[in-house]
Write an enzyme that holds these catalytic residues in place. Sequence first.
Site, mmCIF file in Angstrom:
data_model
loop_
_atom_site.group_PDB
_atom_site.id
_atom_site.type_symbol
_atom_site.label_atom_id
_atom_site.label_comp_id
_atom_site.label_asym_id
_atom_site.label_seq_id
_atom_site.Cartn_x
_atom_site.Cartn_y
_atom_site.Cartn_z
ATOM 1 N N ARG A 164 0.805 -1.228 0.000
ATOM 2 C CA ARG A 164 0.000 0.000 0.000
ATOM 3 C C ARG A 164 0.831 1.267 0.000
ATOM 4 O O ARG A 164 0.466 2.247 -0.624
ATOM 5 C CB ARG A 164 -0.887 0.043 1.260
ATOM 6 N N ASN B 209 -3.570 -12.673 2.306
ATOM 7 C CA ASN B 209 -2.760 -12.603 3.526
ATOM 8 C C ASN B 209 -3.001 -11.328 4.334
ATOM 9 O O ASN B 209 -2.849 -11.336 5.555
ATOM 10 C CB ASN B 209 -1.276 -12.699 3.113
ATOM 11 N N ALA B 210 -3.387 -10.219 3.661
ATOM 12 C CA ALA B 210 -3.503 -8.935 4.373
ATOM 13 C C ALA B 210 -4.452 -9.053 5.553
ATOM 14 O O ALA B 210 -5.503 -9.688 5.457
ATOM 15 C CB ALA B 210 -4.012 -7.861 3.405
ATOM 16 N N SER C 159 -6.628 -17.880 11.599
ATOM 17 C CA SER C 159 -5.931 -17.837 12.885
ATOM 18 C C SER C 159 -6.532 -18.886 13.810
ATOM 19 O O SER C 159 -7.731 -19.182 13.715
ATOM 20 C CB SER C 159 -6.129 -16.446 13.501
ATOM 21 N N TYR D 46 -10.987 -9.211 16.209
ATOM 22 C CA TYR D 46 -10.148 -9.992 15.280
ATOM 23 C C TYR D 46 -10.680 -11.417 15.149
ATOM 24 O O TYR D 46 -10.855 -11.940 14.046
ATOM 25 C CB TYR D 46 -8.715 -9.999 15.825
ATOM 26 N N LYS E 262 -12.167 -13.396 11.807
ATOM 27 C CA LYS E 262 -11.539 -14.585 11.199
ATOM 28 C C LYS E 262 -12.508 -15.777 11.179
ATOM 29 O O LYS E 262 -12.393 -16.645 10.321
ATOM 30 C CB LYS E 262 -10.243 -14.938 11.940
ATOM 31 N N THR F 15 6.099 -11.339 13.927
ATOM 32 C CA THR F 15 5.933 -10.245 12.958
ATOM 33 C C THR F 15 5.453 -9.047 13.774
ATOM 34 O O THR F 15 5.302 -9.149 15.000
ATOM 35 C CB THR F 15 4.839 -10.594 11.933
HETATM 36 N N1 NAP Z 1 1.672 -13.119 13.122
HETATM 37 C C1 NAP Z 1 0.856 -14.005 13.700
HETATM 38 O O1 NAP Z 1 1.184 -14.550 14.790
HETATM 39 C C2 NAP Z 1 -0.439 -14.388 13.047
HETATM 40 C C3 NAP Z 1 -1.224 -15.359 13.695
HETATM 41 C C4 NAP Z 1 -2.414 -15.778 13.095
HETATM 42 C C5 NAP Z 1 -2.804 -15.217 11.882
HETATM 43 N N2 NAP Z 1 -2.033 -14.270 11.280
HETATM 44 C C6 NAP Z 1 -2.512 -13.730 9.989
HETATM 45 O O2 NAP Z 1 -1.489 -13.766 9.019
HETATM 46 C C7 NAP Z 1 -1.629 -12.660 8.096
HETATM 47 C C8 NAP Z 1 -0.318 -11.874 8.036
HETATM 48 O O3 NAP Z 1 -0.021 -11.414 9.352
HETATM 49 P P1 NAP Z 1 1.374 -10.756 9.765
HETATM 50 O O4 NAP Z 1 1.721 -11.305 11.090
HETATM 51 O O5 NAP Z 1 2.338 -10.810 8.650
HETATM 52 O O6 NAP Z 1 0.886 -9.239 9.992
HETATM 53 P P2 NAP Z 1 1.660 -7.853 9.816
HETATM 54 O O7 NAP Z 1 3.121 -8.046 9.993
HETATM 55 O O8 NAP Z 1 0.946 -6.893 10.706
HETATM 56 O O9 NAP Z 1 1.378 -7.487 8.284
HETATM 57 C C9 NAP Z 1 0.066 -7.246 7.864
HETATM 58 C C10 NAP Z 1 0.091 -6.983 6.373
HETATM 59 O O10 NAP Z 1 -1.259 -6.714 5.930
HETATM 60 C C11 NAP Z 1 -1.232 -5.518 5.152
HETATM 61 N N3 NAP Z 1 -2.543 -4.870 5.113
HETATM 62 C C12 NAP Z 1 -3.339 -4.499 6.145
HETATM 63 N N4 NAP Z 1 -4.448 -3.939 5.664
HETATM 64 C C13 NAP Z 1 -4.374 -3.951 4.322
HETATM 65 C C14 NAP Z 1 -5.212 -3.518 3.258
HETATM 66 N N5 NAP Z 1 -6.385 -2.920 3.486
HETATM 67 N N6 NAP Z 1 -4.794 -3.695 1.972
HETATM 68 C C15 NAP Z 1 -3.612 -4.282 1.723
HETATM 69 N N7 NAP Z 1 -2.761 -4.717 2.669
HETATM 70 C C16 NAP Z 1 -3.153 -4.541 3.959
HETATM 71 C C17 NAP Z 1 -0.163 -4.682 5.803
HETATM 72 O O11 NAP Z 1 0.236 -3.637 4.922
HETATM 73 P P3 NAP Z 1 0.738 -2.178 5.480
HETATM 74 O O12 NAP Z 1 2.198 -2.290 5.744
HETATM 75 O O13 NAP Z 1 0.405 -1.275 4.355
HETATM 76 O O14 NAP Z 1 -0.055 -1.881 6.722
HETATM 77 C C18 NAP Z 1 0.913 -5.744 6.015
HETATM 78 O O15 NAP Z 1 1.591 -5.986 4.807
HETATM 79 C C19 NAP Z 1 -2.801 -11.829 8.634
HETATM 80 O O16 NAP Z 1 -3.979 -12.163 7.937
HETATM 81 C C20 NAP Z 1 -2.921 -12.277 10.085
HETATM 82 O O17 NAP Z 1 -4.228 -12.127 10.599
HETATM 83 C C21 NAP Z 1 -0.861 -13.851 11.830
#
Ligand code: NAP
Length: 235
Positions: free
Chosen positions: A37, A88-89, A142, A157, A161, A192
């Site tokens: 973005r 993934n977002a 999640s 959240y 999900k 992350t």
């Molecule tokens: N990390 C965990 O422990 C964990 C656990 C369970 C599930 N998850 C899931 O895994 C996925 C990735 O998580 P992550 O840990 O990598 O999170 P993260 O580090 O916070 O990254 C989130 C990503 O989503 C993007 N995003 C948010 N809103 C958006 C939109 N409207 N349009 C386009 N991009 C958007 C962000 O872009 P910007 O930089 O522009 O904000 C960023 O690239 C998510 O769906 C999350 O719910 C993660």
Amino acid sequence: MQNNSKIVFVSGANRGIGFEFVRQLIGKSHKVIAGYRDENRSQDLLEFGKKSENLFPFKVDVTSEKELSELKSFISSEFGKLDFLINNAGINENRSAKTVEMDLQDLTHIFNVNLGSAFLATKFLHSLLLKGENPKIINLSSHLASISLSNGYSVPYSISKVALNMLTKNQATEFQEDKISVCAISPGWVRTAMGGNSAPLSAEESVSKILETVENLSLSESGQFLDIDGNKIPY
Ligand SMILES: NC(=O)c1ccc[n+]([C@@H]2O[C@H](COP(=O)([O-])OP(=O)(O)OC[C@H]3O[C@@H](n4cnc5c(N)ncnc54)[C@H](OP(=O)(O)O)[C@@H]3O)[C@@H](O)[C@H]2O)c1
């Protein structure tokens, strides 16, 4: 995925798990359209894009129909098809809020991103997936979406999900005839910005296992809610 080169779109690909998907898919010689973005938060991705001819960073907010329409046109003209869609977002806000303290807007905002983005991206890219080879969609869910395992953490959240899981299930039924498989995968608790530093899993380990799991998924297993090793998570 198989060894031949696939066309893949990853949303939220500038950091965290999304960026790791990009890194590993490029390492396997796939062609990756990587959604981001904001240039200021996407320097690693944009620098990587300059070095890899298979990487196509594309500015897209996946809640915007206009920007998704531009993405569709780009993929259509460059590749004419899509093999693999990684929704993934995601965001996790108001983690400790109680239901009686939240505004409706807190809920609708998180729904727009965590549910709406996967709903819209799939809707806009469906016709390209129909032309894909063994097409697959994964929706990043999640463990917090498991109603049976729930302990009440991250209320907005987890609700969003759960809805994403039901979207996955509905799409799996709808896309059987199209031969597009779709599943919801929890990446585990990953280090992350969202997962924080105490998380046990690196993005590298989580993504490598997810890709292996997805590679082995058949159409008959579409609609499942899985962990990174391919085990079913209870709804
Ligand atoms: N990390 C965990 O422990 C964990 C656990 C369970 C599930 N998850 C899931 O895994 C996925 C990735 O998580 P992550 O840990 O990598 O999170 P993260 O580090 O916070 O990254 C989130 C990503 O989503 C993007 N995003 C948010 N809103 C958006 C939109 N409207 N349009 C386009 N991009 C958007 C962000 O872009 P910007 O930089 O522009 O904000 C960023 O690239 C998510 O769906 C999350 O719910 C993660």
